[in-house]
Design an enzyme around this catalytic site. Structure first.
Site, PDB file in Angstrom:
ATOM      1  N   ARG A  86      60.401  54.937  71.439  1.00  0.00           N
ATOM      2  CA  ARG A  86      59.944  56.096  72.197  1.00  0.00           C
ATOM      3  C   ARG A  86      60.121  55.772  73.680  1.00  0.00           C
ATOM      4  NH1 ARG A  86      60.663  58.811  68.498  1.00  0.00           N
ATOM      5  NH2 ARG A  86      59.248  60.224  67.388  1.00  0.00           N
ATOM      6  N   HIS A 115      68.660  61.079  71.637  1.00  0.00           N
ATOM      7  CA  HIS A 115      67.716  60.922  70.517  1.00  0.00           C
ATOM      8  C   HIS A 115      68.442  61.123  69.177  1.00  0.00           C
ATOM      9  CE1 HIS A 115      63.173  61.288  69.453  1.00  0.00           C
ATOM     10  NE2 HIS A 115      63.843  60.763  68.439  1.00  0.00           N
ATOM     11  N   GLY A 149      68.819  58.612  66.887  1.00  0.00           N
ATOM     12  CA  GLY A 149      68.481  57.543  65.933  1.00  0.00           C
ATOM     13  C   GLY A 149      68.477  57.991  64.484  1.00  0.00           C
ATOM     14  N   VAL A 207      65.306  52.432  70.853  1.00  0.00           N
ATOM     15  CA  VAL A 207      65.389  53.583  69.936  1.00  0.00           C
ATOM     16  C   VAL A 207      63.999  53.929  69.422  1.00  0.00           C
ATOM     17  CG1 VAL A 207      67.787  53.313  69.143  1.00  0.00           C
ATOM     18  CG2 VAL A 207      65.960  52.116  67.953  1.00  0.00           C
ATOM     19  N   ASP A 225      55.284  40.930  67.219  1.00  0.00           N
ATOM     20  CA  ASP A 225      54.488  41.995  66.609  1.00  0.00           C
ATOM     21  C   ASP A 225      53.151  41.365  66.256  1.00  0.00           C
ATOM     22  OD1 ASP A 225      53.249  43.825  64.875  1.00  0.00           O
ATOM     23  OD2 ASP A 225      55.172  44.620  64.199  1.00  0.00           O
ATOM     24  N   ASP A 260      68.094  55.586  73.598  1.00  0.00           N
ATOM     25  CA  ASP A 260      68.219  56.782  72.759  1.00  0.00           C
ATOM     26  C   ASP A 260      67.059  57.742  73.008  1.00  0.00           C
ATOM     27  OD1 ASP A 260      69.348  58.337  70.588  1.00  0.00           O
ATOM     28  OD2 ASP A 260      67.683  57.646  69.339  1.00  0.00           O
ATOM     29  N   GLU A 318      62.233  64.534  77.217  1.00  0.00           N
ATOM     30  CA  GLU A 318      63.544  64.820  76.601  1.00  0.00           C
ATOM     31  C   GLU A 318      63.863  66.311  76.664  1.00  0.00           C
ATOM     32  OE1 GLU A 318      63.521  62.998  72.705  1.00  0.00           O
ATOM     33  OE2 GLU A 318      63.411  61.003  73.570  1.00  0.00           O
TER      34      GLU A 318
HETATM   35  N1  LIG Z   1      65.166  57.170  67.811  1.00  0.00           N
HETATM   36  C1  LIG Z   1      64.832  57.729  66.647  1.00  0.00           C
HETATM   37  O1  LIG Z   1      65.431  58.726  66.239  1.00  0.00           O
HETATM   38  C2  LIG Z   1      63.763  57.111  65.809  1.00  0.00           C
HETATM   39  C3  LIG Z   1      63.848  57.153  64.409  1.00  0.00           C
HETATM   40  C4  LIG Z   1      62.817  56.550  63.656  1.00  0.00           C
HETATM   41  C5  LIG Z   1      61.747  55.940  64.294  1.00  0.00           C
HETATM   42  N2  LIG Z   1      61.676  55.955  65.656  1.00  0.00           N
HETATM   43  C6  LIG Z   1      60.577  55.286  66.368  1.00  0.00           C
HETATM   44  O2  LIG Z   1      60.696  53.877  66.154  1.00  0.00           O
HETATM   45  C7  LIG Z   1      59.409  53.253  66.228  1.00  0.00           C
HETATM   46  C8  LIG Z   1      59.164  52.366  65.023  1.00  0.00           C
HETATM   47  O3  LIG Z   1      59.141  53.161  63.861  1.00  0.00           O
HETATM   48  P1  LIG Z   1      58.788  52.487  62.457  1.00  0.00           P
HETATM   49  O4  LIG Z   1      59.036  53.533  61.450  1.00  0.00           O
HETATM   50  O5  LIG Z   1      59.445  51.159  62.351  1.00  0.00           O
HETATM   51  O6  LIG Z   1      57.197  52.281  62.638  1.00  0.00           O
HETATM   52  P2  LIG Z   1      56.292  51.172  61.925  1.00  0.00           P
HETATM   53  O7  LIG Z   1      54.893  51.644  62.036  1.00  0.00           O
HETATM   54  O8  LIG Z   1      56.840  50.850  60.580  1.00  0.00           O
HETATM   55  O9  LIG Z   1      56.492  49.873  62.851  1.00  0.00           O
HETATM   56  C9  LIG Z   1      55.922  49.730  64.116  1.00  0.00           C
HETATM   57  C10 LIG Z   1      55.562  48.255  64.286  1.00  0.00           C
HETATM   58  O10 LIG Z   1      55.155  48.050  65.637  1.00  0.00           O
HETATM   59  C11 LIG Z   1      54.104  47.096  65.619  1.00  0.00           C
HETATM   60  N3  LIG Z   1      53.334  47.131  66.852  1.00  0.00           N
HETATM   61  C12 LIG Z   1      52.241  47.882  67.142  1.00  0.00           C
HETATM   62  N4  LIG Z   1      51.809  47.589  68.387  1.00  0.00           N
HETATM   63  C13 LIG Z   1      52.643  46.647  68.878  1.00  0.00           C
HETATM   64  C14 LIG Z   1      52.706  45.935  70.100  1.00  0.00           C
HETATM   65  N5  LIG Z   1      51.815  46.150  71.077  1.00  0.00           N
HETATM   66  N6  LIG Z   1      53.695  45.032  70.270  1.00  0.00           N
HETATM   67  C15 LIG Z   1      54.602  44.809  69.292  1.00  0.00           C
HETATM   68  N7  LIG Z   1      54.580  45.443  68.111  1.00  0.00           N
HETATM   69  C16 LIG Z   1      53.618  46.353  67.910  1.00  0.00           C
HETATM   70  C17 LIG Z   1      53.292  47.449  64.376  1.00  0.00           C
HETATM   71  O11 LIG Z   1      52.530  46.339  63.936  1.00  0.00           O
HETATM   72  C18 LIG Z   1      54.380  47.816  63.391  1.00  0.00           C
HETATM   73  O12 LIG Z   1      54.753  46.696  62.613  1.00  0.00           O
HETATM   74  C19 LIG Z   1      58.412  54.414  66.369  1.00  0.00           C
HETATM   75  O13 LIG Z   1      58.119  54.570  67.738  1.00  0.00           O
HETATM   76  C20 LIG Z   1      59.185  55.625  65.861  1.00  0.00           C
HETATM   77  O14 LIG Z   1      58.689  56.809  66.402  1.00  0.00           O
HETATM   78  C21 LIG Z   1      62.666  56.524  66.419  1.00  0.00           C
HETATM   79  O1  LIG Z   2      60.426  60.469  64.867  1.00  0.00           O
HETATM   80  C1  LIG Z   2      61.503  60.450  64.304  1.00  0.00           C
HETATM   81  O2  LIG Z   2      61.643  60.556  63.061  1.00  0.00           O
HETATM   82  C2  LIG Z   2      62.726  60.236  65.101  1.00  0.00           C
HETATM   83  O3  LIG Z   2      62.418  60.083  66.445  1.00  0.00           O
HETATM   84  C3  LIG Z   2      63.781  61.291  64.838  1.00  0.00           C
HETATM   85  O4  LIG Z   2      63.511  62.539  65.408  1.00  0.00           O
HETATM   86  P1  LIG Z   2      64.475  63.799  65.029  1.00  0.00           P
HETATM   87  O5  LIG Z   2      64.072  64.253  63.693  1.00  0.00           O
HETATM   88  O6  LIG Z   2      64.235  64.822  66.085  1.00  0.00           O
HETATM   89  O7  LIG Z   2      65.864  63.289  65.048  1.00  0.00           O
END
Ligand SMILES: NC(=O)c1ccc[n+]([C@@H]2O[C@H](COP(=O)([O-])OP(=O)(O)OC[C@H]3O[C@@H](n4cnc5c(N)ncnc54)[C@H](O)[C@@H]3O)[C@@H](O)[C@H]2O)c1
Ligand SMILES: O=C(O)[C@H](O)COP(=O)(O)O
Length: 598
Positions: free
Chosen positions: A287, A334, A336, A285, A226, A311, A316
């Protein structure tokens, strides 16, 4: 010239935004909230932000399943209409009767929705993190506030990541399907162990760090990549921050947790798969778009990737059945954020934010900009653009592995300190610094909150200039301290990354990089190049770019002294290929260069 007068604002000492109110006792539609405690602000008393005239009881449309506690909380304050699986047409019809709308990721809140609301829709609540399904520009244009719930599903996403990791390693999904099909394939589904294996966590933010913590508990050796995470946060949980190449080359398992940004789009592709250990296993998990899905199928077929657990998908539900049907892929729809606990947490978080916003409070998790009075905006507009672009440039100059923690902004102005409200500028610099590296959305409302949450300290200083106070600002300088730079010439004599800009004829210009004077308009993208000052350099670089049909919009050379070192700043309209950048780097007089997207 610059004289005295400096004031410092430390973000970490500012009170929470939630202490401000959006309600106004003054019925002005051109209202603007200023930081109540900002020592640098206008002498003008702006009325506070007005969003709308309140109805006796507002109506909230909940368009996707929301945890009961959240629905109950909403019901205490509003008429709540829970209508799920609406078609886009049905949503557009209903919306004109609603003051607020709550969705998850499955409902598209398009421009048509805002247009159909007839101005009644005041708040959209996203019960989760990602707001890619909400048309933010349309929301802002229609004066509709968008709020999200960025923290309540972090643990659920991390747990799902771990669930996919372990299920994949032991073929749980495939074995389950085969038993249900009447088979008993004990030899086929021999798995791999996790203990002692190396897990590379890509993106060490909220979810990534929770995954790392849990994987350590499983006895894995955890490394993380990161570029913007502070090393001390990683060290605290026994994780080593490494470069991208080192992470993917040494990992047995890779878990993706970065936001989808232009820099991370398809970051796993044919080229990067080729650098991985044969037999690597991948979990996503974050995007879907961070993986080139066609390349993943090729890597799975070639055995470079032994297994993938996904996920999230580019589209989607996913249309690429080849990927989903691959026998070495485990897929979930999806899920997560889909635990009872996370959905209750998200529901409460979003219900509180929506009720607060309907009550006129300033939401800490607002993701779009509030309206700013036309006269203030028109005066500050070019400086607002300059501020964001300088932030974007400065953060892109940070070398991987350096955590950005301390930023100093200097405003050069002939105006009296209390005659310049820098809150909007500070917010835009913060936006420029944070958005390229995170999934956060930063605006006037949430900038201080977001900076504080990330441990980013922004100090502001005024440099009082002689001259006409007609224009609000002469220059803005952004300095990031205690970091390494991927372009050493961007470092000032005292070791900070320094960029400075001015507005010329209404257009933001970059005028200083490190100690070098340059002059390039901040449109398109920029190549910065340090070279030995000698004839023919402009032509050499220009002809490489023209061969690629890359249009040069601006070029300027700044030097310390003739025939010594010079910095060339080249504005380009199109993105040069890696090959042409490589060729620029190979010109013998070129000492270093960097390509920056604005
Ligand atoms: N599957 C789901 O249901 C679900 C649920 C929650 C979050 N998410 C996704 O998970 C991801 C992370 O969410 P979060 O809440 O931890 O976000 P966050 O902003 O807390 O963390 C993201 C991290 O990625 C780092 N980053 C940015 N560019 C980068 C790169 N080129 N290489 C490596 N690291 C890099 C940032 O510095 C940051 O620390 C997001 O894409 C979010 O949409 C998905
Ligand atoms: O962005 C988010 O918070 C996650 O990807 C979860 O999406 P959801 O609310 O559709 O489960």
């Amino acid at each position: 010239m610059a004289a005295s007068a400096s004031t410092t604002i430390n973000f970490s000492t500012k009170p929470s935004h939630t202490s401000l109110s959006w309600k106004s006792h003054l019925s002005s539609s051109s209202a603007f909230a200023v930081a109540a405690d900002s020592p640098i602000r206008s002498h003008r008393q702006y009325p506070r932000f007005v969003i709308f005239a309140m109805r006796a009881k507002p109506t909230v449309l909940v368009a996707e399943k929301l945890g009961e506690a959240g629905v109950n909380l909403l019901k205490e304050f509003a008429d709540v209409d829970c209508s799920y699986n609406l078609t886009p047409e049905e949503l557009c019809t209903k919306i004109s009767l609603c003051d607020a709308l709550i969705v998850r990721s499955g409902t598209k809140v398009s421009r048509e929705v805002f247009e159909s609301s007839g101005g009644r829709l005041k708040v959209v609540g996203r019960a989760g993190v990602g707001i890619d399904n909400v048309d933010l520009a349309a929301a802002t244009e229609h004066g509709c506030l968008v709020v999200n719930a960025p923290t309540a599903n972090t643990v659920a996403a991390a747990e799902h990541g771990i669930a996919l990791l372990t299920a994949m390693a032991r073929n749980i999904a495939q074995a389950d399907a085969s038993v249900k099909a009447g088979k008993w394939l004990r030899n086929k589904y021999v798995g791999v162990s996790l203990v002692g294996k190396t897990l590379a966590v890509m993106g060490f933010g909220k979810v990534g760090s929770e995954v790392a913590r849990r994987a350590k508990g499983l006895g894995m050796h955890v490394i993380a990549h990161d570029p913007y995470a502070p090393a001390d946060r990683a060290r605290a949980i026994g994780v080593e921050l490494v470069s991208f190449d080192e992470a993917i080359a040494s990992a047995d398992f890779i878990s993706l947790h970065m936001p989808l940004t232009p820099a991370t789009n398809k970051i796993l592709n044919d080229e990067t798969f080729a650098k991985m250990k044969k037999g690597v296993r991948i979990v996503n998990v974050a995007r879907g778009g961070v993986i080139d899905e066609d390349a993943l199928v090729r890597a799975l077929d070639a055995g470079i990737v032994a297994q993938a657990a996904l996920d999230v998908f580019t589209v989607e539900p996913p249309k690429d059945s080849k990927l989903v049907q691959h026998e070495n892929v485990t897929a979930t729809p999806h899920l997560g954020a889909s635990t009872k606990e996370a959905q209750e947490g998200v529901a409460i978080e979003i219900a509180e934010a929506v009720v607060g916003a309907l009550n006129g409070e300033l939401a800490a998790t607002a993701v779009n900009a509030p309206m700013v009075p036309a006269e203030v905006l028109s005066e500050l507009k070019p400086y607002v653009a300059l501020a964001e672009k300088l932030g974007r440039l400065a953060v892109q100059l940070v070398a991987g592995g350096s955590g950005v923690k301390s930023v100093k902004v200097t405003y050069g102005s002939a105006r009296a300190p209390d005659d310049l409200d820098t809150r909007l500028l500070r917010a835009m610099i913060t936006k420029g610094l944070i958005e390229p590296i995170s999934s956060s959305f930063v605006n006037l409302v949430n900038a201080d909150f977001t900076a504080k949450q990330r441990g980013l300290r922004i100090a502001e200083e005024r440099s009082l200039l002689n001259g006409s106070p007609e224009s609000p600002l002469e220059f803005i300088q952004v300095q990031i301290s205690s970091v390494d730079s991927k372009f050493a010439s961007a470092l000032s004599d005292s070791g900070e990354i320094r960029v400075e800009g001015r507005v010329k004829d209404g257009i933001p210009h970059l005028t200083k990089v490190g100690s070098f004077e340059v002059d390039v308009s901040l449109e398109g993208s920029i190549i910065l190049c340090r070279q030995v000052d000698q004839p023919g350099m402009i032509g050499k670089v220009g002809s490489i770019l023209s061969e690629e049909n890359v249009n040069v919009s601006f070029m300027s050379v700044g030097r310390i002294a003739p025939r010594k070192h010079a910095i060339m700043a080249i504005g380009v309209d199109e993105e040069p290929t890696k090959e042409s950048l490589k060729r620029i780097g190979e010109i013998s007089a070129v000492e270093e260069f960097v390509y920056l997207k604005i």
